[in-house]
Design an enzyme around this catalytic site. Structure first.
Site, PDB file in Angstrom:
ATOM      1  N   CYS A 125       0.577  -1.111   0.079  1.00 49.94           N
ATOM      2  CA  CYS A 125      -0.477  -0.097  -0.004  1.00 49.94           C
ATOM      3  C   CYS A 125       1.192   0.876  -0.060  1.00 49.94           C
ATOM      4  CB  CYS A 125      -1.141   0.437   1.112  1.00 49.94           C
ATOM      5  SG  CYS A 125      -2.013   0.713   0.920  1.00 49.94           S
ATOM      6  N   HIS A 228      -4.102  -4.780   0.505  1.00 47.38           N
ATOM      7  CA  HIS A 228      -3.174  -5.466   1.253  1.00 47.38           C
ATOM      8  C   HIS A 228      -3.542  -6.949   1.018  1.00 47.38           C
ATOM      9  CE1 HIS A 228      -2.339  -2.054   3.952  1.00 47.38           C
ATOM     10  NE2 HIS A 228      -3.644  -1.663   3.257  1.00 47.38           N
ATOM     11  N   GLU A 230      -2.059  -9.475   2.661  1.00 44.88           N
ATOM     12  CA  GLU A 230      -1.781  -9.948   4.224  1.00 44.88           C
ATOM     13  C   GLU A 230      -3.503 -10.699   5.083  1.00 44.88           C
ATOM     14  OE1 GLU A 230      -1.284  -5.508   4.377  1.00 44.88           O
ATOM     15  OE2 GLU A 230      -0.328  -7.560   3.266  1.00 44.88           O
TER      16      GLU A 230
END
Length: 255
Positions: A125, A228, A230
């Site tokens: 990001c 993102h 994750e």
């Protein structure tokens, strides 16, 4: 019958991964400044086979080098702040968000030093945006004002769910990690890459043309993703490939 003992190989070595944390200053709810790190970053590194270590900020370049002596890869995280436009030769325009100059100064020094060593770097990001700036690129300071044809890039729903597709380009490190073609991603940003940095390629774009991932052709692994991954490891496990390739490159860095 007696069978010979079975010897199983040891698991792969877990490379140390330095992670840049966020920072919150003193306020009514917190009498002391504090570092903060979303658990998902550390979990993604662990699940991919790395050992996460949080790197406190410093303006001492000898400390930055000492950090890098002890890790094999650097993860620059995102956050709810913008990069000062002076970093890419521009002045503030309408739509700029809050700044965290101390954090940006540290992450810039850390990233520059890691890239100089050709150490694997992953930017997520805001970390992707910083990677582009460090390599000589620029940013749109606010997508809504500067890219009027762009779709909404700040989703309001659960970030573990996707917002829009991106097109992953063939023959890139990103394609090695997640495959080429369409990939569904989440989206939590109001700034984006404008001019690409030196020897930087756009490895994924959204249907409205916004750059969603970049990588440097001059480094072994300098990759940035605007989303993102994750957050999405459970719902869309393919995103774990980004961290797995990062950790693999970090392991190779110190063989």
């Amino acid at each position: 019958m007696n069978y010979p003992p079975r010897h199983h190989g040891l698991p792969p070595r877990r490379p140390n991964i330095g992670i840049s944390p966020d920072w919150t200053g003193v306020g009514p709810e917190n009498p002391f400044a504090r570092y903060e790190l979303k658990v998902t970053y550390a979990e993604a590194v662990l699940r991919a086979g790395g050992l996460p270590f949080v790197l406190p900020y410093t303006d001492d370049l000898t400390c930055v080098e000492a950090y890098l002596d002890r890790v094999s890869g650097v993860l620059i995280t995102g956050g709810a702040f913008d990069i000062p436009p002076e970093a890419y030769g521009e002045t503030v325009r309408e739509g700029m968000g809050p700044l965290k100059e101390g954090r940006t100064a540290f992450e810039t020094a850390l990233m520059r030093a890691a890239l100089k060593r050709n150490m694997p770097v992953l930017g997520v990001c805001g970390g992707m945006q910083l990677l582009n700036v460090v390599l000589g690129g620029t940013l749109y300071q606010d997508i809504g004002r500067e890219v009027p044809e762009a779709r909404e890039h700040e989703q309001k729903h659960d970030r573990t769910q996707p917002q829009h597709p991106v097109e992953v380009k063939d023959s890139t490190l990103l394609a090695e990690a997640v495959g080429k073609g369409q990939l569904m991603v989440n989206s939590t940003h109001h700034q984006a890459v404008n001019k690409l940095g030196a020897q930087v390629v756009a490895s994924a774009t959204s249907p409205d043309g916004v750059v969603e991932a970049i990588e440097s052709s001059a480094h072994v692994f300098a990759v940035g993703v605007q989303w993102h991954p994750e957050y999405m490891l459970n719902n869309l496990p393919v995103h774990g490939g980004i961290y797995k390739v990062f950790i693999h490159k970090a392991r190779d860095y110190r063989r």
